[in-house]
Write a protein that holds these residues in place. Structure first.
Motif, mmCIF file in Angstrom:
data_model
loop_
_atom_site.group_PDB
_atom_site.id
_atom_site.type_symbol
_atom_site.label_atom_id
_atom_site.label_comp_id
_atom_site.label_asym_id
_atom_site.label_seq_id
_atom_site.Cartn_x
_atom_site.Cartn_y
_atom_site.Cartn_z
ATOM 1 N N GLU A 123 10.306 1.924 -7.729
ATOM 2 C CA GLU A 123 9.266 2.641 -6.976
ATOM 3 C C GLU A 123 9.304 2.258 -5.494
ATOM 4 O OE1 GLU A 123 4.984 3.673 -8.407
ATOM 5 O OE2 GLU A 123 5.701 1.991 -9.626
ATOM 6 N N VAL A 124 9.495 0.974 -5.225
ATOM 7 C CA VAL A 124 9.576 0.509 -3.837
ATOM 8 C C VAL A 124 10.713 1.219 -3.117
ATOM 9 C CG1 VAL A 124 10.140 -1.490 -2.379
ATOM 10 C CG2 VAL A 124 8.504 -1.738 -4.247
ATOM 11 N N LEU A 125 11.849 1.353 -3.798
ATOM 12 C CA LEU A 125 13.009 2.015 -3.185
ATOM 13 C C LEU A 125 12.788 3.517 -3.035
ATOM 14 C CD1 LEU A 125 15.864 0.095 -5.067
ATOM 15 C CD2 LEU A 125 15.217 -0.152 -2.663
ATOM 16 N N GLN A 126 12.274 4.141 -4.094
ATOM 17 C CA GLN A 126 12.105 5.594 -4.072
ATOM 18 C C GLN A 126 11.061 6.038 -3.054
ATOM 19 O OE1 GLN A 126 11.218 6.383 -8.180
ATOM 20 N NE2 GLN A 126 13.304 5.915 -8.845
ATOM 21 N N LYS A 127 9.952 5.278 -2.955
ATOM 22 C CA LYS A 127 8.851 5.670 -2.074
ATOM 23 C C LYS A 127 8.948 5.046 -0.688
ATOM 24 C CE LYS A 127 5.621 6.406 -5.911
ATOM 25 N NZ LYS A 127 4.378 5.944 -6.565
ATOM 26 N N LEU A 156 8.537 1.973 0.400
ATOM 27 C CA LEU A 156 7.277 1.259 0.638
ATOM 28 C C LEU A 156 7.401 0.118 1.642
ATOM 29 C CD1 LEU A 156 5.790 1.217 -2.988
ATOM 30 C CD2 LEU A 156 5.129 2.662 -1.068
ATOM 31 N N GLY A 157 8.611 -0.197 2.062
ATOM 32 C CA GLY A 157 8.771 -1.133 3.171
ATOM 33 C C GLY A 157 8.459 -2.582 2.860
ATOM 34 N N VAL A 158 8.572 -2.996 1.602
ATOM 35 C CA VAL A 158 8.331 -4.397 1.244
ATOM 36 C C VAL A 158 9.434 -5.273 1.841
ATOM 37 C CG1 VAL A 158 8.144 -6.030 -0.675
ATOM 38 C CG2 VAL A 158 7.233 -3.713 -0.915
ATOM 39 N N MET A 159 10.662 -4.917 1.529
ATOM 40 C CA MET A 159 11.864 -5.557 2.072
ATOM 41 C C MET A 159 12.913 -4.464 2.190
ATOM 42 S SD MET A 159 12.269 -9.119 -0.071
ATOM 43 C CE MET A 159 11.561 -10.645 0.523
ATOM 44 N N ASP A 160 14.036 -4.762 2.804
ATOM 45 C CA ASP A 160 15.049 -3.712 2.898
ATOM 46 C C ASP A 160 15.701 -3.469 1.535
ATOM 47 O OD1 ASP A 160 17.697 -5.247 2.715
ATOM 48 O OD2 ASP A 160 16.656 -6.307 4.299
ATOM 49 N N ALA A 161 16.392 -2.357 1.422
ATOM 50 C CA ALA A 161 16.897 -1.889 0.126
ATOM 51 C C ALA A 161 17.839 -2.884 -0.544
ATOM 52 C CB ALA A 161 17.589 -0.536 0.289
ATOM 53 N N SER A 162 18.712 -3.538 0.231
ATOM 54 C CA SER A 162 19.656 -4.471 -0.392
ATOM 55 C C SER A 162 18.932 -5.685 -0.970
ATOM 56 C CB SER A 162 20.736 -4.903 0.609
ATOM 57 O OG SER A 162 20.165 -5.464 1.755
ATOM 58 N N ALA A 163 17.863 -6.135 -0.303
ATOM 59 C CA ALA A 163 17.081 -7.265 -0.815
ATOM 60 C C ALA A 163 16.370 -6.884 -2.111
ATOM 61 C CB ALA A 163 16.069 -7.719 0.237
ATOM 62 N N ILE A 164 15.775 -5.691 -2.139
ATOM 63 C CA ILE A 164 15.078 -5.236 -3.349
ATOM 64 C C ILE A 164 16.062 -5.086 -4.502
ATOM 65 C CG2 ILE A 164 13.797 -3.305 -4.392
ATOM 66 C CD1 ILE A 164 12.059 -4.912 -2.499
ATOM 67 N N ALA A 165 17.233 -4.508 -4.221
ATOM 68 C CA ALA A 165 18.239 -4.323 -5.279
ATOM 69 C C ALA A 165 18.716 -5.666 -5.825
ATOM 70 C CB ALA A 165 19.420 -3.519 -4.734
ATOM 71 N N LEU A 166 18.896 -6.649 -4.955
ATOM 72 C CA LEU A 166 19.335 -7.981 -5.389
ATOM 73 C C LEU A 166 18.255 -8.659 -6.237
ATOM 74 C CD1 LEU A 166 21.557 -10.145 -5.218
ATOM 75 C CD2 LEU A 166 20.535 -10.916 -3.058
ATOM 76 N N TYR A 176 0.833 -1.200 0.000
ATOM 77 C CA TYR A 176 0.000 0.000 0.000
ATOM 78 C C TYR A 176 0.870 1.253 0.000
ATOM 79 C CZ TYR A 176 -4.185 -2.771 1.052
ATOM 80 O OH TYR A 176 -5.229 -3.654 0.992
ATOM 81 N N ASP A 177 0.287 2.370 -0.436
ATOM 82 C CA ASP A 177 1.048 3.621 -0.453
ATOM 83 C C ASP A 177 1.239 4.192 0.955
ATOM 84 O OD1 ASP A 177 -1.598 4.313 -0.096
ATOM 85 O OD2 ASP A 177 -1.619 5.907 -1.603
ATOM 86 N N LYS A 178 0.406 3.732 1.901
ATOM 87 C CA LYS A 178 0.580 4.069 3.322
ATOM 88 C C LYS A 178 -0.082 2.975 4.154
ATOM 89 C CE LYS A 178 -3.008 7.516 2.453
ATOM 90 N NZ LYS A 178 -3.307 8.931 2.435
ATOM 91 N N ASP A 179 0.099 3.028 5.437
ATOM 92 C CA ASP A 179 -0.379 1.954 6.317
ATOM 93 C C ASP A 179 -1.907 1.837 6.257
ATOM 94 O OD1 ASP A 179 -1.026 0.204 8.338
ATOM 95 O OD2 ASP A 179 0.419 1.028 9.768
ATOM 96 N N PRO A 180 -2.443 0.719 5.714
ATOM 97 C CA PRO A 180 -3.899 0.593 5.580
ATOM 98 C C PRO A 180 -4.613 0.460 6.925
ATOM 99 C CG PRO A 180 -2.816 -1.450 4.924
ATOM 100 C CD PRO A 180 -1.737 -0.447 5.164
ATOM 101 N N LYS A 181 -3.871 0.097 7.987
ATOM 102 C CA LYS A 181 -4.508 -0.028 9.300
ATOM 103 C C LYS A 181 -4.711 1.337 9.955
ATOM 104 C CE LYS A 181 -3.115 -4.744 10.070
ATOM 105 N NZ LYS A 181 -2.297 -5.706 10.808
ATOM 106 N N LYS A 182 -3.919 2.312 9.511
ATOM 107 C CA LYS A 182 -4.045 3.661 10.075
ATOM 108 C C LYS A 182 -4.822 4.595 9.149
ATOM 109 C CE LYS A 182 0.350 3.461 12.586
ATOM 110 N NZ LYS A 182 1.749 3.929 12.574
ATOM 111 N N PHE A 183 -4.747 4.348 7.839
ATOM 112 C CA PHE A 183 -5.365 5.251 6.860
ATOM 113 C C PHE A 183 -6.369 4.478 5.993
ATOM 114 C CE2 PHE A 183 -1.056 6.741 7.750
ATOM 115 C CZ PHE A 183 -1.288 8.059 8.120
ATOM 116 N N PRO A 184 -7.675 4.725 6.197
ATOM 117 C CA PRO A 184 -8.696 4.016 5.419
ATOM 118 C C PRO A 184 -8.594 4.267 3.904
ATOM 119 C CG PRO A 184 -9.690 5.225 7.262
ATOM 120 C CD PRO A 184 -8.265 5.650 7.169
ATOM 121 N N ASP A 185 -7.993 5.407 3.511
ATOM 122 C CA ASP A 185 -7.895 5.749 2.091
ATOM 123 C C ASP A 185 -6.601 5.214 1.449
ATOM 124 O OD1 ASP A 185 -6.272 7.460 3.553
ATOM 125 O OD2 ASP A 185 -6.537 9.148 2.159
#
Length: 243
Positions: A193-197, A199-209, A173-182
């Motif tokens: 996009e995950v790195l730039q924004k 988004l907290g999917v995985m840490d940066a080194s994992a995403i880059a790999l 999500y673009d922000k925490d869905p538990k805190k922000f209904p929108d």
């Protein structure tokens, strides 16, 4: 029964990454055996499709290296303690999977021959070919690397077609869905996009790999019964992180 050559099965070999916190259930700490058994049952439904599965489980339910480091402990020592926590979680998951009748191997990056196998890539690949579930423990065996990075590394080494990241929400999500209904869920999102924004999917080194090896990451809810199997069968709600 469906098999990996069945056109309905999207991937033939996958890595499932879950956090240590996923094994806590409603507790604040440690392992909750009914929750471990429930996750093992989800893995079994996918294993029954003929899909080859490996797993990486975090250790945050027992010890998190960064938290120990923040409290004044030397970072390398704290990280090694976190790696040992992942071995405990892997052994718990092995017991739960074998109770479901699935042959399982715990493979540790830190040698501890009494309780699990050392990591030897070709042997691990052979276990997968024999339809054994491989649980990779102790991260990469090095401090300063997270289990997210370990998961991406092992997925590449094993020739997995995707990483499945089981979380508490059904995607990115673009922000925490538990805190922000929108909050808006992405169906697909690029690595950059995950790195730039952040988004907290995985840490940066994992995403880059993952990006460098064009390995897709499927983010889905581990709390959704049948969600793991559903995605492999071509349905379900999830976010695909890819190029």
């Amino acid at each position: 029964m469906s098999g990996p050559d069945d056109p309905q099965v999207k991937y033939k070999r996958v890595l499932l990454k879950i956090s240590g916190e996923a094994l806590m259930g409603d507790q604040g700490y440690g392992l909750h055996p009914p929750t471990v058994s429930r996750i093992a049952a989800e893995v079994k439904t996918v294993h029954d499709l003929g899909v080859e599965i490996c797993m990486v489980i975090g250790g945050g339910n027992i010890f998190r290296g960064l938290q120990g480091s923040a409290q004044g402990m030397e970072r390398a020592t704290a990280d090694y303690m976190g790696m040992l926590a992942t071995v405990m979680n892997a052994l718990a998951m092995q017991a739960a999977l074998e109770a479901q009748g699935i042959h399982t191997r715990v493979i540790s990056a830190i040698p501890m021959d009494t309780v699990c196998e050392p990591y030897i890539r070709r042997r691990a690949v052979r276990h997968l070919e024999k339809k054994r579930v491989c649980i990779f423990a102790a991260g990469t065996g090095n401090p300063y690397f997270t289990t997210d990075t370990a998961a991406t590394l092992r997925a590449n080494e094993m020739g997995c077609e995707a990483i499945f990241k089981g979380t508490k929400v059904d995607g990115v999500y673009d922000k925490d869905p538990k805190k922000f209904p929108d909050a808006k869920r992405y169906d697909t999102v690029s690595y950059d996009e995950v790195l730039q924004k952040h988004l907290g999917v995985m840490d940066a080194s994992a995403i880059a790999l993952a990006r460098d090896n064009n390995l897709p990451i499927i983010v889905f809810s581990l709390d959704e019964p049948g969600g793991f199997r559903g995605i492999l069968a071509g349905s379900g709600t999830y976010t695909r992180v890819g190029g």
